[in-house]
Design an enzyme around this catalytic site. Structure first.
Site, PDB file in Angstrom:
ATOM      1  N   HIS A 123       0.621  -1.157   0.037  1.00  0.00           N
ATOM      2  CA  HIS A 123      -0.098   0.047  -0.070  1.00  0.00           C
ATOM      3  C   HIS A 123       0.892   1.177   0.057  1.00  0.00           C
ATOM      4  CE1 HIS A 123      -2.784   2.680   1.866  1.00  0.00           C
ATOM      5  NE2 HIS A 123      -3.917   2.070   1.516  1.00  0.00           N
ATOM      6  N   ASP A 200       3.033  -4.257   8.579  1.00  0.00           N
ATOM      7  CA  ASP A 200       1.793  -3.516   8.384  1.00  0.00           C
ATOM      8  C   ASP A 200       0.579  -4.651   8.534  1.00  0.00           C
ATOM      9  OD1 ASP A 200      -0.551  -2.625   7.365  1.00  0.00           O
ATOM     10  OD2 ASP A 200       0.451  -1.916   5.597  1.00  0.00           O
ATOM     11  N   GLN A 203      -4.522  -5.314   7.364  1.00  0.00           N
ATOM     12  CA  GLN A 203      -5.276  -6.288   6.500  1.00  0.00           C
ATOM     13  C   GLN A 203      -5.105  -7.731   7.358  1.00  0.00           C
ATOM     14  OE1 GLN A 203      -7.584  -5.806   4.447  1.00  0.00           O
ATOM     15  NE2 GLN A 203      -6.995  -3.775   3.838  1.00  0.00           N
ATOM     16  N   LYS A 226     -10.624  -0.956  10.562  1.00  0.00           N
ATOM     17  CA  LYS A 226     -10.603  -2.275   9.573  1.00  0.00           C
ATOM     18  C   LYS A 226     -11.045  -3.444  10.507  1.00  0.00           C
ATOM     19  CE  LYS A 226      -7.327  -0.314   6.197  1.00  0.00           C
ATOM     20  NZ  LYS A 226      -8.113   0.019   5.038  1.00  0.00           N
ATOM     21  N   CYS A 364      -4.472   1.896  -3.896  1.00  0.00           N
ATOM     22  CA  CYS A 364      -3.283   2.604  -3.474  1.00  0.00           C
ATOM     23  C   CYS A 364      -2.253   1.717  -3.486  1.00  0.00           C
ATOM     24  CB  CYS A 364      -3.644   2.780  -1.708  1.00  0.00           C
ATOM     25  SG  CYS A 364      -4.788   4.166  -1.378  1.00  0.00           S
TER      26      CYS A 364
END
Ligand code: PLP
Length: 406
Positions: A123, A200, A203, A226, A364
């Site tokens: 991203h 990261d 997700q 999220k 993105c």
């Protein structure tokens, strides 16, 4: 026992929405997830019964709000198995978590000639802060190449690693392809050359158990919105010794021990990185969201979502002209696709007319799209409140839209 999706759906009032006169089918969960009543009510409860500034007050509400905020921090620490709640910093989201590390750790420890490794499929928020750091310091950003299925090429990663590598920053799960990256192996190899690793988790946290001690990552970031919690709140986890070695990010109230014009000393963790009045309600309610998913059970969530992924992959593959973009062996519940030469946005518009929410575009991830030689994709991303019937409806709606656009 089968997954109780019908009961769970009742927790999410927004799922009863009619979109363009049709029952809403919400398949844009990778962008943001919907919120259970428990989270919505917790926001209301906060303003009705708790609202106060935290930490400094000597009164009933200040103590109540402080206690709720700090117990949420503890719940999040337990959830990701951090050694201590001091390692849990409230931030605005994944983007801020990455920027915080780039500005503080990066500007103190990364110098000209050093290298930072990221991944082709990242991203933008896990690319641009490192590019900015490199511009300022003279360090170099390298990207791990990927294969056509959307998996990193591990041997290429190993070739990039060297004593110059100071930081590896990589998504656990790709937002646009759903690829689950082999982060445990990536971290172990980075540590062999002395590099630190930022994961990261934007997700990953909504879909699977993430244990920072098992992974041995140095930093982890994720976003509340999220993970079925509020917007504007997220977490930066960092190993305590690293956070202690980093300078503060923003200056202001709360992050100081004492201030004088001769000089200022900084507060202890985690307050050192939390200048100003924080997003108190967000922090408290994020803990509620985490408790909610823990009650359902992340293993149950992961197993059910895998069923949706397998079912959806089979179903969509039967549509003539449809190409799934991202066919990694290990995937979370994301299906990116293109149909013939139809522009993703046109397809998205026609699906919206049928009540179906997907995302279209580059998600993105422009460097990934360049690598794949496409402009963008349509992306259906599932959460544990989605159903196979919704996937059936998606397949019918795509077929209908394709006929219109042909
Ligand atoms: C993998 C990944 N990283 C980072 C982000 C940025 O998250 P936020 O906008 O919540 O800061 C996203 C958002 O889609 C994402 O999917």
């Amino acid at each position: 026992m089968s997954f109780p999706v019908d009961t769970i759906r009742k927790d999410f009032p927004i799922l009863d929405t009619k979109a363009n006169g049709k029952p809403l089918i919400y398949l844009d969960n990778a962008a943001t997830s919907q919120k259970p009543l428990r989270v919505i009510n917790a926001i209301k409860d906060y303003y009705e019964a708790t609202n106060s500034n935290i930490h400094r007050g000597a009164h009933y509400l200040a103590n109540k709000a402080t206690e709720a905020y700090e117990s949420s921090r503890q719940a999040i620490a337990t959830h990701i198995n951090a050694k201590s709640a001091r390692e849990i910093n409230f931030v605005r989201g994944t983007t801020e978590a990455i920027n915080l590390v780039a500005y503080t750790y990066g500007r103190k420890f990364i110098k000209a000639g050093d290298e930072i490794i990221t991944n082709t499929m990242e991203h933008h928020s896990n690319i641009v802060p490192w590019q900015m750091l490199c511009e300022e310091t003279g360090a170099t950003l390298r990207a791990i190449p990927i294969n056509d299925k959307g998996e990193i090429i591990f041997e290429e990663y190993l070739k990039l690693l060297s004593p110059k590598t100071k930081l590896v920053s990589i998504a656990y799960v790709s937002n646009s392809l759903g690829t689950i990256n082999p982060v445990e192996k990536i971290i172990a190899e980075a540590h062999k050359v002395g590099a630190k690793v930022f994961i990261d988790g934007a997700q990953a946290l909504p879909h699977m158990k993430v244990d920072v001690q098992t992974l041995d990552c140095d930093f982890l970031g994720f976003s509340g919105h999220k993970v079925f919690g509020p917007t504007g709140i997220g977490i930066l986890y960092g190993k305590e010794e690293l956070l202690n070695a980093m300078p503060p990010f923003m200056g202001g109230g709360e992050m100081i021990k004492s201030v004088s014009f001769k000089g200022t000393t900084y507060n202890e963790l985690p307050y050192k990185f939390e200048a100003g009045t924080p997003h108190i309600e967000g922090g408290i309610v994020l803990g509620e969201a985490i408790n909610y998913i823990n009650e359902i059970g992340l293993d149950n969530i992961a197993a059910y979502e895998h069923e949706l992924l397998v079912y959806g992959t089979q179903k969509l593959s039967q549509i003539e002209g449809l190409r799934i973009i991202g066919t990694a062996e290990h995937k979370s519940s994301v299906i990116s696709f293109l149909v013939n030469n139809i522009h993703p946005y046109d397809l998205g518009v026609l699906l919206n007319e049928q009540g179906i929410a997907i995302r279209t575009g580059h998600h993105c991830c422009q460097p990934l799209m360049d690598r794949l030689g496409i402009e963008g994709t349509c992306r259906a991303s599932f959460a544990f409140y989605n159903t196979k019937e919704e996937i059936d409806q998606l397949a019918i709606a795509i077929t209908r839209a394709v006929k219109v656009l042909a």
